[in-house]
Design a protein around this motif. Structure first.
Motif, PDB file in Angstrom:
ATOM      1  N   GLY A  23       1.731  -1.365 -20.532  1.00 22.00           N
ATOM      2  CA  GLY A  23       1.239  -1.615 -19.188  1.00 22.00           C
ATOM      3  C   GLY A  23       0.472  -2.906 -19.013  1.00 22.00           C
ATOM      4  N   THR A  24      -0.081  -3.439 -20.095  1.00 25.20           N
ATOM      5  CA  THR A  24      -0.820  -4.702 -19.988  1.00 25.20           C
ATOM      6  C   THR A  24       0.076  -5.857 -19.569  1.00 25.20           C
ATOM      7  N   ASN A  25       1.388  -5.686 -19.650  1.00 25.16           N
ATOM      8  CA  ASN A  25       2.320  -6.734 -19.236  1.00 25.16           C
ATOM      9  C   ASN A  25       2.681  -6.647 -17.756  1.00 25.16           C
ATOM     10  N   SER A  26       2.302  -5.556 -17.110  1.00 23.85           N
ATOM     11  CA  SER A  26       2.615  -5.352 -15.689  1.00 23.85           C
ATOM     12  C   SER A  26       1.449  -5.845 -14.847  1.00 23.85           C
ATOM     13  N   THR A  27       1.386  -7.142 -14.653  1.00 21.30           N
ATOM     14  CA  THR A  27       0.252  -7.807 -14.005  1.00 21.30           C
ATOM     15  C   THR A  27       0.002  -7.277 -12.597  1.00 21.30           C
ATOM     16  N   LYS A  28      -1.245  -6.872 -12.357  1.00 23.40           N
ATOM     17  CA  LYS A  28      -1.647  -6.374 -11.043  1.00 23.40           C
ATOM     18  C   LYS A  28      -2.041  -7.529 -10.122  1.00 23.40           C
ATOM     19  N   TRP A  29      -2.031  -7.241  -8.823  1.00 24.24           N
ATOM     20  CA  TRP A  29      -2.465  -8.195  -7.790  1.00 24.24           C
ATOM     21  C   TRP A  29      -1.841  -9.565  -8.035  1.00 24.24           C
ATOM     22  N   LEU A  30      -0.519  -9.543  -8.135  1.00 18.44           N
ATOM     23  CA  LEU A  30       0.253 -10.712  -8.551  1.00 18.44           C
ATOM     24  C   LEU A  30       0.074 -11.878  -7.582  1.00 18.44           C
ATOM     25  N   THR A  31      -0.167 -13.060  -8.148  1.00 13.61           N
ATOM     26  CA  THR A  31      -0.346 -14.265  -7.332  1.00 13.61           C
ATOM     27  C   THR A  31       0.709 -15.323  -7.606  1.00 13.61           C
ATOM     28  N   SER A  32       1.245 -15.374  -8.828  1.00 14.11           N
ATOM     29  CA  SER A  32       2.245 -16.401  -9.122  1.00 14.11           C
ATOM     30  C   SER A  32       3.105 -16.008 -10.308  1.00 14.11           C
ATOM     31  N   LEU A  33       4.309 -16.582 -10.323  1.00 12.87           N
ATOM     32  CA  LEU A  33       5.233 -16.456 -11.443  1.00 12.87           C
ATOM     33  C   LEU A  33       5.699 -17.862 -11.802  1.00 12.87           C
ATOM     34  N   THR A  34       5.622 -18.203 -13.072  1.00  7.81           N
ATOM     35  CA  THR A  34       5.982 -19.547 -13.526  1.00  7.81           C
ATOM     36  C   THR A  34       6.960 -19.447 -14.689  1.00  7.81           C
TER      37      THR A  34
END
Length: 236
Positions: free
Chosen positions: A87-98
């Motif tokens: 679950g640590t890989n499922s980023t919450k409150w997502l702001t960006s993907l690079t």
């Protein structure tokens, strides 16, 4: 560990629209999560995924859970969901993907959530894929009597499908294969085994799952260590 239905946009669709450059190997996700961790302040949360995993069609930019808009307490309105990964890989409150040709340099990919080397010749490895794991749910003490059949059951899960679960009623001295349901998506799998206790007193039940590649749960202290529970068998 739990099961929910996620709704959203496949990350693979977004990446194909974006058209990653040749040489891209990772997708770095950043989120608003921030605060003090391990005595240091972190102004945001950042993780990375191998590009192959991001393109496998299961990774989601999630907008909903169980048919409802994703609430803030679950990382909404937008979060990354990576089935089969911790679950640590499922980023919450997502702001960006690079998209990048190298891993993130953030603390949560270089210092934290990295497994230490197994020996001097090895290197630290990312905590990505779910190792095989299982959990006993039943029986409980009140329903276990000597000479009466009872069902031992629980849940098993891994990044790959679980192909077998062994159960022990003597603290791991002997093991018996349980029946395991097939997997749907990335949901956990139920395992069952009938047991008729032959003596009154304390019994140590244990379970260990094995995945399709043959990896199984260790008895040594690890995050997926073999699960045990004590059951007291009584006269009816």
């Amino acid at each position: 560990m739990g099961n929910v239905r996620r709704g959203g946009v496949a990350l693979s669709d977004l990446l194909r629209l974006a058209g990653p450059d040749d040489g891209a190997e990772y997708v770095i996700s950043a989120g608003l999560d921030h605060g003090v961790y391990d005595s240091a302040y972190h102004d945001h949360y950042e993780k990375d995924l191998p590009l192959d995993k991001a393109l496998d069609g299961t990774t989601l930019v999630a907008l909903a859970v169980n048919g409802a808009p994703l609430p803030a307490r679950r990382g909404g309105p937008v979060r990354l969901v990576v089935p089969g990964y911790y679950g640590t890989n499922s980023t919450k409150w997502l702001t960006s993907l690079t998209v990048s040709d190298r891993r993130s340099t953030g603390a949560f990919t270089t210092k934290y959530y990295m497994d230490p080397p197994a020996d001097d010749s090895a290197i630290a490895t990312p905590v990505w894929e779910l190792a095989p794991n299982s959990l006993l749910v039943a029986p409980v003490d009140e329903g276990v009597h000597v000479g009466r059949s009872v069902e031992i059951w629980g849940w098993a899960w891994a990044c790959e499908p679980v192909t077998g679960v062994d159960v022990s009623v003597d603290g791991g001295q002997t093991w018996t294969s349980a029946e395991v349901t097939s997997r749907t998506g990335h949901a956990w799998q139920r395992f069952t085994l009938g047991w008729t206790p032959s003596s009154v007193g304390e019994h140590i039940l244990a379970c260990r799952a094995t995945n399709r590649s043959g990896a199984t749960q260790p008895s040594a202290p690890r995050r997926n260590r073999i699960h045990q529970r004590v059951v007291f068998v009584t006269q009816e």
